[in-house]
Motif scaffolding. Structure first.
Motif, short mmCIF file in Angstrom:
data_model
loop_
_atom_site.label_atom_id
_atom_site.label_comp_id
_atom_site.label_asym_id
_atom_site.label_seq_id
_atom_site.Cartn_x
_atom_site.Cartn_y
_atom_site.Cartn_z
N ASN A 37 0.82 -1.21 0.00
CA ASN A 37 0.00 0.00 0.00
C ASN A 37 0.86 1.26 0.00
N LEU A 38 1.99 1.26 0.68
CA LEU A 38 2.86 2.45 0.63
C LEU A 38 3.48 2.62 -0.76
N PHE A 39 3.74 1.51 -1.44
CA PHE A 39 4.19 1.59 -2.83
C PHE A 39 3.11 2.24 -3.68
N MET A 40 1.86 1.76 -3.55
CA MET A 40 0.76 2.34 -4.33
C MET A 40 0.54 3.80 -3.98
N ALA A 41 0.72 4.14 -2.70
CA ALA A 41 0.52 5.52 -2.26
C ALA A 41 1.53 6.44 -2.95
N ALA A 42 2.79 6.00 -3.08
CA ALA A 42 3.80 6.81 -3.74
C ALA A 42 3.46 6.99 -5.21
N VAL A 43 3.03 5.90 -5.85
CA VAL A 43 2.68 5.98 -7.28
C VAL A 43 1.49 6.92 -7.47
N ALA A 44 0.42 6.70 -6.68
CA ALA A 44 -0.79 7.51 -6.84
C ALA A 44 -0.53 8.96 -6.45
N GLY A 45 0.23 9.17 -5.38
CA GLY A 45 0.52 10.54 -4.93
C GLY A 45 1.30 11.33 -5.97
N THR A 46 2.16 10.64 -6.74
CA THR A 46 2.92 11.33 -7.79
C THR A 46 2.08 11.52 -9.04
N LEU A 47 1.38 10.45 -9.45
CA LEU A 47 0.73 10.50 -10.76
C LEU A 47 -0.62 11.23 -10.77
N ILE A 48 -1.37 11.17 -9.67
CA ILE A 48 -2.70 11.79 -9.69
C ILE A 48 -2.63 13.29 -9.99
N PRO A 49 -1.80 14.07 -9.29
CA PRO A 49 -1.77 15.50 -9.65
C PRO A 49 -1.27 15.74 -11.07
N LEU A 50 -0.32 14.90 -11.53
CA LEU A 50 0.18 15.08 -12.90
C LEU A 50 -0.93 14.79 -13.91
N LEU A 51 -1.72 13.73 -13.64
CA LEU A 51 -2.83 13.41 -14.54
C LEU A 51 -3.88 14.52 -14.52
N LEU A 52 -4.21 15.01 -13.33
CA LEU A 52 -5.22 16.08 -13.24
C LEU A 52 -4.75 17.30 -14.03
N ARG A 53 -3.47 17.62 -13.92
CA ARG A 53 -2.91 18.75 -14.67
C ARG A 53 -2.99 18.49 -16.16
N ARG A 54 -2.63 17.26 -16.57
CA ARG A 54 -2.66 16.90 -17.98
C ARG A 54 -4.08 17.02 -18.55
N LEU A 55 -5.07 16.67 -17.73
CA LEU A 55 -6.46 16.75 -18.17
C LEU A 55 -6.99 18.18 -18.12
N GLY A 56 -6.10 19.12 -17.81
CA GLY A 56 -6.52 20.52 -17.81
C GLY A 56 -7.12 20.97 -16.48
N GLY A 57 -7.06 20.12 -15.48
CA GLY A 57 -7.66 20.49 -14.20
C GLY A 57 -6.66 21.10 -13.24
N ASP A 58 -7.14 21.37 -12.04
CA ASP A 58 -6.31 21.92 -10.99
C ASP A 58 -5.75 20.75 -10.19
N PRO A 59 -4.42 20.59 -10.13
CA PRO A 59 -3.86 19.40 -9.48
C PRO A 59 -4.22 19.28 -8.00
N ALA A 60 -4.54 20.42 -7.35
CA ALA A 60 -4.86 20.33 -5.92
C ALA A 60 -6.30 19.90 -5.70
N LEU A 61 -7.16 20.20 -6.68
CA LEU A 61 -8.60 20.03 -6.47
C LEU A 61 -8.98 18.57 -6.67
#
Lengths: 432, 432
Positions: free
Chosen positions: B381-405
């Protein structure tokens, strides 16, 4: 930039502002910093040091030889040197101190006398001062002789013969005033000297409220020590925003993006360890209801829903209260009213969502009573979330701590314990 | 302040800066705003409006009569009026527009042509301009005739006959230059005009990197439109910090601390509702293992520990990445390396903590195999947390969204689903 040849890269770097070089270095993965460092080493601008984050600055300071550090120290403004000096290796500190002339040494002592996050720590020592009894015309001639004025000089400080701060003379006033008037006649008194020990946060508030560009710093006798400029205040404001944001998530705010794994892991494990304790407290509460869980496994399936809703709602309140504290908008006069408002918002949302959650639980497990229990537990947990979200940061502040630091984890403990405990407790009482 | 008599309060308020009055109003509970408002109404300073948060400003604008708004509009700078106007009631907007003379009306149109969060939306229209062919001495005489210069005037803008921006003449240069030289000879060209459509974030970066006090705004032809001053940039920086902080917690950043309960509840319920869906997804995953939970109730007791540790670790990574994105320090060149570093940190902490957690689980339930399962689940789960914590904001940004939101909620869904699923799945496979 780093994929090309080093010489071309070096030339491109030479065109950049020191702040931009620092920004570039901070963005580089740890492995690429070594070659980048070699590229800029020869044309190194000491000012880069004052723009780097603490982590990276300490690293670079340890790569430079004492001779290079002495050279860098000569290029730096005294106030920047005062920020950098404590991070240098001990041998270099002595070498740098020995290399300073008496005047720079005594100014360095003044700058080092105040903590980094106080007005004295923020100030520059490059204030241009004038006396009150000379005329505007003489000031203009004096400035012409001086040549270049320091950056962000929007106003001159008027001092007495003993160096006391008396008032200030904005350049915009100077260029529009009658040349024959004296400084004392045209100077303004609308800007008080900021005592050196004023916290950086209060300095930033003063700048924001009064739209200042620069302001005088004084000691307890009113003697002018230096001046604070808006660019340093901008850094304070940027850091404060980052600080709340990162520390609420359990990251140290000066953490470098590519800090060594060991340093990062060590810093973050503290919060993970505390959370582990908190999570076992919540698990202990669940353990109280082992018999109930054995009778109705649906309870195990649904219990995280109640806990998680409380966590989210509590975090919303927590963030609002932490922001309010940071902006000094919360005090004894409005705390109770804020608490009442947050509780009302929590109850309104709790009532609305409880209907939905009850419906899903009923449909899923075919038991309307289970729906009723989860609805009631949700409302109670959102009530607790509002109370904890409001009071935890206020308590942390009262205890002298940072309201953002650890608040999220304490809150999550409260909402988890309440969520699990109330849901399983009510189910045990009413269903089994 | 409100406990005393209204007249005394009114006099104290009259001494305050408009920013301080706005700050005071924002700190007041909703019920106290009515009397406070009556106190300041008579001596009302229109500038207060430009310092209030959106919520409270809209409220006050609807309390003022159209006549009062017309009067306020006459006191406001055009750029402040452009910010305030869209929030006025429709009837008042028409009345205000009719009350403006042609010059102010056309300047207002210029200001309204750009979005609020662009260089054009930030700019003031009070730039002092000079032509290149006049001498320093003539400039000084011109300024003396002008009298007062606008606030934060650190530099004059040099324009061509057609109004094109050519360069700038800092006041500090002006007072030190030889009176006989022409403006063109002493002006600097180190400050480019900022195109009106530049996003506010990029404007702030330019100010921070170059330590600017004011900067010229130009249209596509290079014609000078106005200037941006550091005080407005400070607001942008402050708002950006608050925005990341509040939106990561699921609160709208312009939310007024004492917003009406209905408005607060409606805004926040969106996030709570989304979280409900996410929590039911996690519950569904738990439901897959009902049979296992029935056999071993210890699993129900321990499963939130694994999920919660993943949530905390993921949040640390998420906050670091969101900060890096906000500072423009993350790009294609370093994403993979950042991901690798975060995964390594996650695994290091996972290995360390898994020993502790396994020990507690073993001691509690007397089953070493259960300890082994929870340890393994934690590391995954800590492995998944690192992957998701890094990629989720990058994906949100890529999709044109606000990475924090919404990033925090998505992350929590991933770590909950992984935590519950992996722990219960491994236990089913290995223990039962």
């Amino acid at each position: 930039l780093e994929s090309g040849d080093p010489v071309a890269a070096g030339e491109r770097v030479a065109d950049l502002h020191p702040a931009e070089i620092a920004h570039l270095l901070e963005s580089l993965p740890a492995a690429d910093r070594e070659p980048a460092w070699e590229v800029i080493r020869d044309r190194f601008h000491a000012d880069v040091l004052s723009y780097l984050n603490d982590d990276l600055r300490a690293e670079l300071l340890h790569r430079l030889s004492p001779e290079e550090l002495v050279e860098a120290a000569q290029q730096l403004d005294i106030d920047d040197l005062a920020d950098v000096l404590p991070d240098m290796p001990d041998a270099a500190i002595q070498a740098v101190l020995n290399s300073l002339d008496d005047q720079r040494r005594s100014r360095l002592d003044t700058a080092l006398a105040y903590p980094e996050d106080s007005a004295g720590g923020l100030m520059n020592l490059d204030a241009v001062t004038v006396r009150g009894n000379i005329t505007v015309d003489v000031v203009l001639r004096y400035l012409r002789r001086l040549g270049d004025l320091p950056d962000a000089t929007d106003t001159l400080f008027v001092v007495s013969r003993e160096g006391r701060y008396l008032g200030h003379l904005p350049l915009s006033e100077l260029v529009t005033a009658e040349p024959g008037l004296t400084v004392a006649e045209v100077m303004r008194r609308d800007l008080d000297g900021i005592p050196g020990e004023t916290p950086a946060h209060d300095v930033a508030k003063r700048f924001e409220h009064r739209d200042l560009i620069s302001a005088p710093v004084v000691d307890t006798d009113g003697t002018l020590l230096g001046r604070i400029t808006i660019d340093d205040v901008v850094d304070v404001i940027r850091d404060e925003g980052e600080h709340s944001f990162l520390s609420m998530a359990g990251v140290q705010d000066e953490e470098d993006m590519f800090a060594p794994v060991r340093a990062s892991a060590r810093r973050r494990v503290i919060w993970l360890g505390l959370n582990m304790v908190a999570a076992f407290v919540a698990a202990r509460v669940i353990g109280l209801f082992e018999a109930s869980l054995q009778q109705a496994v649906a309870l195990a399936v649904l219990m995280p829903v109640v806990a998680s809703m409380g966590g989210i709602a509590g975090n919303q309140t927590l963030a609002l209260v932490i922001r309010g504290l940071a902006l000094d908008q919360i005090g004894p006069g409005n705390t109770l009213k804020l608490l009442r408002k947050e509780i009302t918002v929590g109850l309104v949302n709790g009532l609305g969502l409880s209907v939905l959650i009850a419906g899903v639980a009923w449909a899923w497990f075919g038991d309307p009573a289970l729906g009723g229990v989860i609805a009631l537990a949700l409302i109670i947990n959102l009530f607790m979330a509002a109370v904890a979200g409001t009071l935890i940061p206020l308590l942390l502040r009262r205890l002298g701590g940072d309201p953002a630091l650890g608040g999220g984890m304490l809150l999550m403990t409260v909402t988890d314990v309440t969520g699990f405990g109330v849901f399983l407790g009510l189910a045990t009482l009413l269903l089994l």
